[in-house]
Design a protein around this motif. Structure first.
Motif, PDB file in Angstrom:
ATOM      1  N   GLU A   1       0.840  -1.207   0.000  1.00  0.00           N
ATOM      2  CA  GLU A   1       0.000   0.000   0.000  1.00  0.00           C
ATOM      3  C   GLU A   1       0.868   1.248   0.000  1.00  0.00           C
ATOM      4  OE1 GLU A   1      -4.056  -1.451   2.311  1.00  0.00           O
ATOM      5  OE2 GLU A   1      -2.577  -0.288   3.433  1.00  0.00           O
TER       6      GLU A   1
ATOM      7  N   ASP B   1       0.642   5.795  -0.515  1.00  0.00           N
ATOM      8  CA  ASP B   1      -0.116   7.019  -0.778  1.00  0.00           C
ATOM      9  C   ASP B   1       0.424   7.624  -2.074  1.00  0.00           C
ATOM     10  OD1 ASP B   1      -0.120   8.021   2.745  1.00  0.00           O
ATOM     11  OD2 ASP B   1      -1.363   6.571   1.655  1.00  0.00           O
ATOM     12  N   ARG B   2      -0.451   7.749  -3.096  1.00  0.00           N
ATOM     13  CA  ARG B   2       0.009   8.247  -4.401  1.00  0.00           C
ATOM     14  C   ARG B   2      -0.939   9.310  -4.925  1.00  0.00           C
ATOM     15  NH1 ARG B   2       4.437   7.605  -7.122  1.00  0.00           N
ATOM     16  NH2 ARG B   2       3.585   6.910  -9.097  1.00  0.00           N
TER      17      ARG B   2
ATOM     18  N   ARG C   1      -5.193   7.648  -0.935  1.00  0.00           N
ATOM     19  CA  ARG C   1      -4.624   7.053   0.269  1.00  0.00           C
ATOM     20  C   ARG C   1      -4.592   5.535   0.154  1.00  0.00           C
ATOM     21  NH1 ARG C   1      -4.021  10.888   4.647  1.00  0.00           N
ATOM     22  NH2 ARG C   1      -3.356  12.620   3.360  1.00  0.00           N
ATOM     23  N   LYS C   2      -3.455   4.964   0.519  1.00  0.00           N
ATOM     24  CA  LYS C   2      -3.314   3.498   0.559  1.00  0.00           C
ATOM     25  C   LYS C   2      -3.731   2.848  -0.771  1.00  0.00           C
ATOM     26  CE  LYS C   2      -3.683   3.028   5.520  1.00  0.00           C
ATOM     27  NZ  LYS C   2      -4.274   2.299   6.653  1.00  0.00           N
ATOM     28  N   ARG C   3      -3.181   3.373  -1.850  1.00  0.00           N
ATOM     29  CA  ARG C   3      -3.402   2.724  -3.140  1.00  0.00           C
ATOM     30  C   ARG C   3      -2.729   1.351  -3.086  1.00  0.00           C
ATOM     31  NH1 ARG C   3      -1.764   5.175  -9.058  1.00  0.00           N
ATOM     32  NH2 ARG C   3      -1.636   3.171 -10.122  1.00  0.00           N
ATOM     33  N   VAL C   4      -3.412   0.342  -3.608  1.00  0.00           N
ATOM     34  CA  VAL C   4      -2.963  -1.045  -3.457  1.00  0.00           C
ATOM     35  C   VAL C   4      -2.228  -1.541  -4.695  1.00  0.00           C
ATOM     36  CG1 VAL C   4      -3.761  -3.424  -3.103  1.00  0.00           C
ATOM     37  CG2 VAL C   4      -4.860  -1.547  -1.884  1.00  0.00           C
TER      38      VAL C   4
ATOM     39  N   LYS D   1      -0.686  -5.126  -6.173  1.00  0.00           N
ATOM     40  CA  LYS D   1      -0.800  -6.565  -5.921  1.00  0.00           C
ATOM     41  C   LYS D   1      -0.151  -7.340  -7.058  1.00  0.00           C
ATOM     42  CE  LYS D   1      -5.008  -7.542  -4.070  1.00  0.00           C
ATOM     43  NZ  LYS D   1      -6.393  -8.061  -4.027  1.00  0.00           N
TER      44      LYS D   1
ATOM     45  N   ALA E   1       1.952  13.386  -2.731  1.00  0.00           N
ATOM     46  CA  ALA E   1       1.151  12.257  -2.248  1.00  0.00           C
ATOM     47  C   ALA E   1       0.003  12.744  -1.369  1.00  0.00           C
ATOM     48  CB  ALA E   1       2.035  11.285  -1.474  1.00  0.00           C
ATOM     49  N   HIS E   2       0.249  13.813  -0.574  1.00  0.00           N
ATOM     50  CA  HIS E   2      -0.751  14.305   0.383  1.00  0.00           C
ATOM     51  C   HIS E   2      -1.181  15.723   0.031  1.00  0.00           C
ATOM     52  CE1 HIS E   2       1.184  11.289   3.362  1.00  0.00           C
ATOM     53  NE2 HIS E   2       0.267  10.705   2.626  1.00  0.00           N
TER      54      HIS E   2
ATOM     55  N   PHE F   1      -8.018  14.722   3.968  1.00  0.00           N
ATOM     56  CA  PHE F   1      -8.472  13.361   3.674  1.00  0.00           C
ATOM     57  C   PHE F   1      -9.519  12.939   4.699  1.00  0.00           C
ATOM     58  CE2 PHE F   1      -8.618   9.063   2.352  1.00  0.00           C
ATOM     59  CZ  PHE F   1      -8.552   8.265   3.481  1.00  0.00           C
TER      60      PHE F   1
ATOM     61  N   ASN G   1     -11.705   6.457   2.483  1.00  0.00           N
ATOM     62  CA  ASN G   1     -11.713   5.893   1.131  1.00  0.00           C
ATOM     63  C   ASN G   1     -13.102   5.353   0.794  1.00  0.00           C
ATOM     64  OD1 ASN G   1      -9.099   6.366   0.119  1.00  0.00           O
ATOM     65  ND2 ASN G   1      -8.265   4.573   1.146  1.00  0.00           N
TER      66      ASN G   1
ATOM     67  N   VAL H   1      -3.136  -9.973 -13.510  1.00  0.00           N
ATOM     68  CA  VAL H   1      -3.180  -9.673 -12.073  1.00  0.00           C
ATOM     69  C   VAL H   1      -4.609  -9.927 -11.586  1.00  0.00           C
ATOM     70  CG1 VAL H   1      -2.912  -7.919 -10.288  1.00  0.00           C
ATOM     71  CG2 VAL H   1      -1.331  -7.980 -12.221  1.00  0.00           C
TER      72      VAL H   1
ATOM     73  N   VAL I   1      -6.755  -3.827  -7.382  1.00  0.00           N
ATOM     74  CA  VAL I   1      -7.615  -2.951  -6.588  1.00  0.00           C
ATOM     75  C   VAL I   1      -7.572  -1.513  -7.096  1.00  0.00           C
ATOM     76  CG1 VAL I   1      -7.976  -2.005  -4.267  1.00  0.00           C
ATOM     77  CG2 VAL I   1      -7.320  -4.395  -4.546  1.00  0.00           C
TER      78      VAL I   1
ATOM     79  N   LYS J   1      -8.943   2.247  -5.963  1.00  0.00           N
ATOM     80  CA  LYS J   1      -9.469   2.908  -4.769  1.00  0.00           C
ATOM     81  C   LYS J   1      -9.554   4.400  -5.015  1.00  0.00           C
ATOM     82  CE  LYS J   1      -7.792   0.785  -0.886  1.00  0.00           C
ATOM     83  NZ  LYS J   1      -6.945   0.660   0.329  1.00  0.00           N
TER      84      LYS J   1
ATOM     85  N   SER K   1     -10.390   8.314  -3.004  1.00  0.00           N
ATOM     86  CA  SER K   1     -10.414   8.934  -1.678  1.00  0.00           C
ATOM     87  C   SER K   1     -11.404  10.090  -1.609  1.00  0.00           C
ATOM     88  CB  SER K   1      -9.018   9.451  -1.321  1.00  0.00           C
ATOM     89  OG  SER K   1      -8.096   8.373  -1.295  1.00  0.00           O
TER      90      SER K   1
ATOM     91  N   TYR L   1     -12.440  13.574   0.291  1.00  0.00           N
ATOM     92  CA  TYR L   1     -11.833  14.672   1.039  1.00  0.00           C
ATOM     93  C   TYR L   1     -12.897  15.639   1.547  1.00  0.00           C
ATOM     94  CZ  TYR L   1      -7.094  13.476  -0.375  1.00  0.00           C
ATOM     95  OH  TYR L   1      -5.889  12.837  -0.523  1.00  0.00           O
TER      96      TYR L   1
ATOM     97  N   LEU M   1       2.555  12.830 -12.611  1.00  0.00           N
ATOM     98  CA  LEU M   1       3.747  12.421 -11.860  1.00  0.00           C
ATOM     99  C   LEU M   1       4.801  11.898 -12.829  1.00  0.00           C
ATOM    100  CD1 LEU M   1       2.591  10.406  -8.708  1.00  0.00           C
ATOM    101  CD2 LEU M   1       4.365  12.146  -8.752  1.00  0.00           C
TER     102      LEU M   1
END
Ligand code: 1SY
Lengths: 184, 184
Positions: free
Chosen positions: A81, A83-84, A88-91, A93, B62-63, B73, B76, B87, B91, B93, B95, B97, B118
């Protein structure tokens, strides 16, 4: 040149982040399996390398089993995980596959197709994107060469990947995919 | 042209997949909050739109709080899982705010920066990638225009996004980011 930018994006946005963390994820994965059975444990020189499939036709399907029944999804590695860009907490896998050889012996490895090739394929089908089916093979080769150059020069990624270029004009052979992976 | 390919990739590999599923994710998110409190529920015309920040400098951190403490934030959305290119259960995801206005009132929205910027930023810093800092702003504009054109023509994405181009030469203003988001 589309392939050039996609190769850089694949490296900067994914491989550069994930490959350095692969060994630790493999270790955690192997420890978790000890409780169940030794089957599917990742060992040997292949163990913590991400095997990346690059079909020259850019034909990437969601399930590798559809190409070759000897290639079989086994389990996912523990997810990473990060933060990108505000998420937040991009996964992130990765999937472990078993590859059966001609003797029925199973070999386990971390495997996936290069997702940006999906973009190349769909762009070539979409009229307005600027390039057509005839340039696609050329773009896949450019993607492969650019990516190989970037990865060879990257200290973060060394020894943690294997690029598998697939000349899938032979893909009608029923066990083409597993044979190609095992060659590496 | 790097930005052109990255815009197509952002659409084909992410927005086209995620935006059609956003309304259902928002509904699930709101239902889950009813048990806790009404705070943070997504309502109104903003509710199921992904707000995508495009800073002209391609400076994506990132934040988002680091840019403006009024952007905070909250939580999620329930994650989406898809099998992609080998894959399993990749996932996706998003966020949520809270954005405080000048009166201290909190407004909730789904927010993130455009991740491909980025890549543009890092490529311009990396000598070997083929373009430099001076061309970066131009490439961000090209990314924005290409993406806007693709999304306006896409029936899957209509009404599910909002592109927020940030001329962040004014970014030294302490509440520039929140003010810009609330304008939309
Ligand atoms: N905000 C955000 N959240 C996401 O979950 C996400 N997934 C993709 N993208 C952006 O959409 C575009 C298309 O994605 P694609 O998968 O073809 O290429 C991706 C993909 O090949 C690889 N990659 C990134 N994240 C993953 C992942 N979790 N699993 C496998 N591959 C990944 O690295 C490329 C660049 O990733 P990003 O530089 O994060 O931006 C991508 C890209 O611009 C995302 N953007």
């Amino acid at each position: 040149n589309v392939a050039h930018g996609l190769a850089w994006s694949f490296y900067l946005g994914y491989l550069k982040l994930v490959l350095p963390l692969l060994e630790a994820a493999v270790e955690k994965y192997n420890v978790q399996r000890r409780g169940l059975s030794a089957e599917g444990a990742l060992g040997g020189p292949w163990a913590s390398r991400l095997h990346i499939l690059l079909p020259l036709s850019a034909s990437v399907c969601a399930h590798l089993e559809d190409d070759d029944p000897r290639v079989c999804f086994h389990d996912n590695l523990p997810p990473m995980e990060m933060d990108r860009a505000g998420v937040r907490k991009r996964v992130f896998k990765n999937s472990v596959y078993s590859i059966r050889d001609a003797n029925g012996q199973a070999h386990y490895c971390i495997l996936e197709s290069a997702t940006p090739l999906l973009t190349l394929h769909q762009m070539s089908e979409e009229g307005s994107a600027g390039f057509g089916v005839s340039e696609r093979r050329q773009q896949v080769l450019l993607f492969y060469r650019t990516l190989r150059g970037i990865l060879e020069a990257s200290p973060d990624c060394r020894n943690h990947y294997r690029l598998i270029l697939l000349d899938d004009t032979n893909a009608s052979e029923p066990h083409f995919l597993s044979t190609e992976i095992l060659k590496h």
